[in-house]
Design a protein around this motif. Sequence first.
Motif, short mmCIF file in Angstrom:
data_model
loop_
_atom_site.label_atom_id
_atom_site.label_comp_id
_atom_site.label_asym_id
_atom_site.label_seq_id
_atom_site.Cartn_x
_atom_site.Cartn_y
_atom_site.Cartn_z
N GLY A 117 0.78 -1.24 -0.22
CA GLY A 117 0.05 -0.03 -0.02
C GLY A 117 0.83 1.46 -0.02
N ILE A 118 1.94 1.38 -0.78
CA ILE A 118 2.87 2.21 -0.74
C ILE A 118 2.21 3.38 -1.78
N SER A 119 1.72 4.43 -1.30
CA SER A 119 1.34 5.52 -2.29
C SER A 119 1.49 6.99 -1.77
N GLN A 120 1.87 6.87 -0.35
CA GLN A 120 2.14 8.40 0.02
C GLN A 120 3.49 8.83 -0.05
N ASP A 121 3.82 9.83 -0.01
CA ASP A 121 5.45 10.41 -0.16
C ASP A 121 6.15 9.88 1.08
N SER A 122 7.48 10.03 1.33
CA SER A 122 7.99 9.76 2.21
C SER A 122 9.25 10.71 2.43
N LEU A 123 9.97 10.86 3.30
CA LEU A 123 10.68 11.73 3.92
C LEU A 123 12.18 11.50 3.17
N TYR A 124 12.40 10.16 2.51
CA TYR A 124 13.67 9.81 1.94
C TYR A 124 14.02 10.43 0.76
N PRO A 125 15.18 10.96 0.58
CA PRO A 125 15.37 11.50 -0.77
C PRO A 125 15.44 10.56 -2.02
N TYR A 126 15.36 11.01 -3.15
CA TYR A 126 15.54 10.26 -4.26
C TYR A 126 17.11 10.53 -4.38
N LEU A 127 17.93 9.26 -4.36
CA LEU A 127 19.30 9.54 -4.65
C LEU A 127 19.63 9.54 -6.18
N GLN A 128 18.85 8.88 -7.11
CA GLN A 128 19.14 9.13 -8.41
C GLN A 128 20.58 8.98 -8.81
N PRO A 129 21.14 7.79 -8.69
CA PRO A 129 22.51 7.49 -9.01
C PRO A 129 22.90 7.37 -10.26
#
Lengths: 187, 252
Positions: free
Chosen positions: B118-130
């Motif tokens: 059920g992951i649909s909400q935003d989270s506090l983790y940054p997108y690392l985009q390696p």
Amino acid sequence: MKRKKRIATVSLAGCFGCHMSLLDMDEHILELMELAEFDRSPLTDFKTFSRRCDIGVIEGGCCNEENVHTLQEFRKHCDVLVAVGQCAIMGGLPVMRNAIMHSEDPLRECLEEAYSSSAKVYNPSNQIPNDAALPLLLDKVYTCAEVVKIDYQIPGCPPTGEVLWATLAALIKGEPAPQEYHMIKYD
Amino acid sequence: MSTEFEFSVDGETIVAKPGQTIMDACDDAGVYIPRLCDVEGLVPQGSCRVCTVKVNGRTAAACTQPAEPGVTVENDTPQVQGYRRDLVRMLFHEGNHLCPICEASGRCELQAMAYRLGISQDSLYPYLQPVRPVDASHPDIALDTNRCILCGRCIRASRDVDGKNIFEYVGRGIHKRIGVNAENLAASDASIDDYAMSLEVCPVGCIIRKREGFFAPIGQRQFDNKPIGWEIEARHKNRIAVHQIDPSEEQS
């Protein structure tokens, strides 16, 4: 008589596919017009907010300074902000310029490919457009939640008209947006 | 002579055989424990930790933790599901997962796990985009390591089933990636017929079989209509419907 809810929508770094999906709710759009009116939106062509809105629907992430300014305006003028689609939530296709260019300076490489180095480009001045009227590009594409507080996210590329209708109908009634299993799709 | 024994999972009694892991016993009983790095037929390695359960109050990877008589296992609890949700989220944030353009979309186990949790909400983790390489040198296979979640299933499949040792981990920490035992994939003895290159092995869209993409239309893909793990839960003799997590838990 209860006043109609006010909805504002915008497409930032998006393709307008989510707005197309909004129109794709078929006859529900008549029910929606009974319950709500559109304020600032590409659907009304209002460029600024005329009044405070109940719901702001955001399509696309932020790739330039104008996107950031618009998103902050939406946060300021809307009670509930809904990020719609993968571009608004995860960056979507525009976010490819952040990393998949395989470059240490992906934005520069992206612009050079578009305006000077590509074999198909005819650009004798070899200049990358830098007119003051053009919004300044950000160093990378940001998701909406990285810029302002987002209240609800509806993933999908785009989410279906039924999902958008179900979400807007619930929010108009003052209920939390439904998030059933079949409504969560990332593509 | 081996004798069966019992332990409990979320208050339900599970019968296990000696030598079984908690996951093996639960699979047999029709209790699904989410997992990404483990797949039937390969040696479990307990690296993704999505199968984390609490055994007598302590966290353990269910795919490697042996079942023991009388232990109390917590599997489907808000706390344990919250751990899994965070782990799956971090996998999304650590790589470049662009579902709309991925040919594994709809049959991707990472995506399916996010749906199930059920992951649909935003989270506090940054997108690392390696910045990660794509190896398209081989005529039949390509590797897009942007999507790799380092589950190691290809490593174990190539080593234990194919006997080729084509893949191996390279680097450490955030720089860890999957490497091939040659300058590139074309220079290795990788073949499209290897088990490691089959659709069952790579849970995401990292190992790409060329000229086979998007073979199933939307609506008929593996996880379009049924959540990941449904076939295990369908074994449960008392269960009427496949359990799905209520995504509203996520908002609290």
